[in-house]
Design a protein around this motif. Structure first.
Motif, short mmCIF file in Angstrom:
data_model
loop_
_atom_site.label_atom_id
_atom_site.label_comp_id
_atom_site.label_asym_id
_atom_site.label_seq_id
_atom_site.Cartn_x
_atom_site.Cartn_y
_atom_site.Cartn_z
N PRO A 21 0.78 -1.28 0.00
CA PRO A 21 0.00 -0.10 0.06
C PRO A 21 0.96 1.27 0.11
O PRO A 21 0.46 2.39 -0.56
CB PRO A 21 -0.73 -0.20 1.25
CG PRO A 21 -0.88 -1.49 1.58
CD PRO A 21 0.39 -2.05 1.19
N LEU A 22 1.96 1.16 0.86
CA LEU A 22 2.80 2.27 0.56
C LEU A 22 3.36 2.73 -0.87
O LEU A 22 3.45 3.86 -1.14
CB LEU A 22 4.11 2.26 1.67
CG LEU A 22 3.67 2.13 3.18
CD1 LEU A 22 4.90 1.91 4.03
CD2 LEU A 22 3.25 3.68 3.56
N SER A 24 1.73 1.94 -3.34
CA SER A 24 0.56 2.47 -4.31
C SER A 24 0.50 3.76 -3.85
O SER A 24 0.07 4.70 -4.56
CB SER A 24 -0.58 1.45 -3.72
OG SER A 24 -0.39 0.07 -4.26
N ASP A 25 0.37 4.18 -2.50
CA ASP A 25 0.22 5.50 -1.98
C ASP A 25 1.22 6.51 -2.77
O ASP A 25 0.79 7.49 -3.21
CB ASP A 25 0.31 5.60 -0.59
CG ASP A 25 -0.76 4.94 0.25
OD1 ASP A 25 -1.95 4.70 -0.50
OD2 ASP A 25 -1.06 4.69 1.20
N ARG A 28 0.04 7.19 -6.30
CA ARG A 28 -0.82 7.73 -6.36
C ARG A 28 -0.49 9.31 -6.19
O ARG A 28 -1.11 10.10 -6.64
CB ARG A 28 -1.95 7.34 -5.25
CG ARG A 28 -2.84 6.13 -5.86
CD ARG A 28 -4.07 6.10 -5.02
NE ARG A 28 -3.82 5.74 -3.46
CZ ARG A 28 -3.42 4.48 -3.21
NH1 ARG A 28 -3.70 3.37 -4.02
NH2 ARG A 28 -3.35 4.33 -2.02
N ASN A 29 0.14 9.50 -5.14
CA ASN A 29 0.65 10.93 -4.86
C ASN A 29 1.53 11.42 -5.93
O ASN A 29 1.35 12.66 -6.44
CB ASN A 29 1.67 10.87 -3.62
CG ASN A 29 1.00 10.84 -2.23
OD1 ASN A 29 -0.53 11.23 -2.05
ND2 ASN A 29 1.53 10.30 -1.32
N ARG A 32 -1.00 12.27 -8.63
CA ARG A 32 -1.93 13.41 -8.05
C ARG A 32 -1.24 14.73 -8.36
O ARG A 32 -1.52 15.92 -8.84
CB ARG A 32 -2.11 13.47 -6.54
CG ARG A 32 -3.15 14.33 -6.17
CD ARG A 32 -3.36 14.00 -4.56
NE ARG A 32 -3.94 12.84 -4.62
CZ ARG A 32 -4.11 12.17 -3.56
NH1 ARG A 32 -3.58 12.90 -2.05
NH2 ARG A 32 -4.45 11.12 -3.20
N THR A 63 6.04 15.80 0.92
CA THR A 63 5.77 14.80 0.14
C THR A 63 6.13 15.29 -1.38
O THR A 63 6.33 14.28 -2.23
CB THR A 63 4.13 14.55 0.24
OG1 THR A 63 3.76 14.03 1.52
CG2 THR A 63 3.67 13.37 -0.80
#
Length: 237
Positions: A21-22, A24-25, A28-29, A32, A63
């Protein structure tokens, strides 16, 4: 299996499942941030700050800089597809059997790309050595434009004193018009480009001043990119 080994194995599986998930996050970031930067740069040009992109993306500035440590890296990611289209425009112009039509069509296409996106208008008038892929596309398009010039001169349509540096000057002028009139008179750039194209056509109506030297023009393009550098951090904002 020893119970301790079994416990260790389970812990490893847990860590592996948590890591996915990290990743994937992070992806996604990144997506974005790129989408937000497209919006912000198209609206405000490359002078927009990294902080404004982070706000648009809904991510923290930390981030932002983890994904894109410098603004040049973000610019390269945002405009990769547009630079590919820039190169394709050259190839399409060279495929035109009419040299003058290919030459003028290319100029109109590139200037329209500038008008559609203030960020891209800036990119075409700057040199960004840190964005290697972007600069490679620029070099490829430049070589194609040299061929367009030669064909248009050989056909007798393009005045002999036209040089590739005149395109750079036109793109700089067009970027200024797009920036100044984009909200109130979004088609004003078309008149500038039409005037310039007419001035490129033979017969020449008078002698032009000498064009700037290549080195001087490159320095101007490099200085334009340095104008968006943060003096506090030494990074491109």
């Amino acid at each position: 299996m020893h119970p301790r080994d079994q416990h260790t194995g389970n812990a490893g599986n847990t860590a592996e499942s948590a890591a996915q998930p990290l990743r994937s996050d992070a992806e996604r970031n990144r997506a974005r941030i790129i989408a937000a930067a497209r919006t912000v740069f198209a609206r405000d040009g490359l002078s927009a700050s990294m902080a404004s992109v982070a706000r648009e993306a809904g991510v923290g500035i930390a981030t932002m800089f983890r994904r894109f440590p410098t603004k040049e890296e973000l610019v390269a990611a945002v405009f990769a597809d547009r630079m590919d289209a820039y190169v394709r425009a050259t190839a399409e112009a060279l495929a035109n059997p009419e040299p003058w039509s290919g030459f003028t069509g290319y100029i109109e296409t590139v200037c329209a790309m500038q008008a559609a996106d203030r960020g891209f208008a800036d990119v075409l008038t700057m040199s960004l050595p840190g964005a290697e892929a972007l600069e490679a596309c620029r070099a490829e398009a430049y070589q194609g434009f040299l061929e367009l010039i030669a064909r248009a001169k050989d056909s007798g349509d393009l005045r002999e004193d036209f040089t590739s540096r005149d395109l750079v000057l036109l793109l700089m002028a067009n970027a200024g018009v797009v920036s100044a009139t984009g909200e109130d008179a979004p088609d004003a750039w078309r008149r500038l480009v039409a005037w310039m194209i007419q001035s490129f056509k033979t017969p020449a109506r008078g002698r032009l001043p000498d064009p700037p030297e290549d080195a001087a023009l490159y320095q101007a393009m490099r200085r334009a990119s340095l104008g968006i550098t943060s003096p506090e951090t030494g990074k491109v904002r």
